[in-house]
Design an enzyme around this catalytic site. Structure first.
Site, PDB file in Angstrom:
ATOM      1  N   SER A  45       1.083  -1.332  -0.007  1.00  0.00           N
ATOM      2  CA  SER A  45      -0.075   0.036   0.171  1.00  0.00           C
ATOM      3  C   SER A  45       0.884   1.177  -0.040  1.00  0.00           C
ATOM      4  O   SER A  45       0.436   2.162  -0.476  1.00  0.00           O
ATOM      5  CB  SER A  45      -0.966  -0.025   1.297  1.00  0.00           C
ATOM      6  OG  SER A  45      -0.277  -0.113   2.423  1.00  0.00           O
ATOM      7  N   GLU A  46       2.018   1.195   0.583  1.00  0.00           N
ATOM      8  CA  GLU A  46       3.118   2.479   0.705  1.00  0.00           C
ATOM      9  C   GLU A  46       4.425   1.752   0.666  1.00  0.00           C
ATOM     10  O   GLU A  46       4.643   0.481   1.155  1.00  0.00           O
ATOM     11  CB  GLU A  46       2.899   3.301   1.682  1.00  0.00           C
ATOM     12  CG  GLU A  46       1.654   4.424   1.457  1.00  0.00           C
ATOM     13  CD  GLU A  46       0.640   4.135   2.338  1.00  0.00           C
ATOM     14  OE1 GLU A  46      -0.389   4.736   2.352  1.00  0.00           O
ATOM     15  OE2 GLU A  46       0.686   3.224   3.176  1.00  0.00           O
ATOM     16  N   THR A  47       5.454   2.394   0.031  1.00  0.00           N
ATOM     17  CA  THR A  47       6.681   2.192   0.217  1.00  0.00           C
ATOM     18  C   THR A  47       7.384   3.368   0.399  1.00  0.00           C
ATOM     19  O   THR A  47       6.962   4.690  -0.132  1.00  0.00           O
ATOM     20  CB  THR A  47       7.419   1.626  -1.292  1.00  0.00           C
ATOM     21  OG1 THR A  47       6.593   0.329  -1.670  1.00  0.00           O
ATOM     22  CG2 THR A  47       8.831   1.493  -1.062  1.00  0.00           C
ATOM     23  N   HIS A  76       1.676   5.050   8.194  1.00  0.00           N
ATOM     24  CA  HIS A  76       2.123   3.809   8.486  1.00  0.00           C
ATOM     25  C   HIS A  76       3.506   3.756   8.016  1.00  0.00           C
ATOM     26  O   HIS A  76       4.669   3.263   8.636  1.00  0.00           O
ATOM     27  CB  HIS A  76       1.331   2.524   8.278  1.00  0.00           C
ATOM     28  CG  HIS A  76       1.736   1.632   6.985  1.00  0.00           C
ATOM     29  ND1 HIS A  76       1.082   2.145   5.743  1.00  0.00           N
ATOM     30  CD2 HIS A  76       2.330   0.657   6.724  1.00  0.00           C
ATOM     31  CE1 HIS A  76       1.455   1.524   4.891  1.00  0.00           C
ATOM     32  NE2 HIS A  76       2.448   0.379   5.315  1.00  0.00           N
TER      33      HIS A  76
END
Length: 228
Positions: A45-47, A76
């Site tokens: 969902s995120e990097t 996060h």
């Protein structure tokens, strides 16, 4: 040359279960032009791409990408990157992201970030009547260009809620744990919260009337992944 990606799970429960997967990459190993491609290929969902501070410094810089776009702030990834820096021996006090300067804290097993509520997207909030109704929600019914945050009370007096978040337009059919949404719902309810999201991830928040929200959670290291 292969790029090392540390894979974390952020906002686990006390037993280290659940949590939202996050890719963490040392910015020095990647050209800025390659960041979006890498985030898309990883599929988390995120990097987050982190510029490691020099020895003696207490501020780091970072950029955050979903599979489809760059974000000015996300919860996060900033919690995970702050934990990662401490784990490698370079704890920080602040993390600079495009939205602003995030205050960082370390307390026992929790890593926390403090952010302005306006840094987070304007989520579409839906308060549902029960946990059963929440569990029955289908992400495929939420396909417009809005981040949808569905929630219900578990224990209103104790400030415990259960939630889910859908953002398919960002390449996120359902997010396991959403720190930015935790910031917004904490502001919306003007209350400290314990948020149980997704399959069982846990986010702790602290509300301040001056517009700052502290978001805290546990982090687990799931090891290295390499990507070309």
């Amino acid at each position: 040359m292969a790029i090392d990606v540390t894979v974390l799970r952020v906002f686990t429960d006390r037993e280290g279960r659940h949590g939202n997967p996050l890719g963490v990459v040392d910015s020095s190993a990647v050209s800025p032009a390659d960041r979006q491609r890498i985030a898309t290929q990883l599929g988390y969902s995120e990097t987050i791409f982190v510029t490691v501070p020099e020895e003696g410094a207490h501020t780091a810089h970072a950029r955050i990408h979903t599979p489809t776009t760059e974000l000015p702030f996300a919860g996060h990834p900033t919690v995970g990157a702050s934990w990662w820096l401490k784990d490698r021996g370079t704890p920080i006090k602040t993390l600079q992201v495009p939205a602003g300067v995030v205050q960082v804290g370390y307390t026992d097993e929790l890593t926390s970030v403090s952010a302005r509520a306006e840094w987070a997207p304007d989520f579409s909030f839906s308060e549902l009547a029960s946990v059963d109704e929440l569990a029955a929600a289908d992400p495929d019914d939420y396909t417009d260009d809005v981040e949808h945050y569905l929630w219900t009370w578990l224990d209103k007096d104790a400030g415990r809620i259960r939630s889910r978040m859908f953002a398919p337009h960002l390449g996120i059919r359902e997010d396991e744990a959403t720190g930015a949404a935790a910031v917004r719902i904490t502001e919306h309810l003007s209350s400290d919260l314990t948020i149980v999201q997704g399959a069982g991830s846990v986010i702790e928040t602290t509300w301040s009337p001056d517009g700052w929200v502290r978001v805290a959670g546990r982090v687990v290291d799931d090891g290295l992944r390499q990507i070309d």
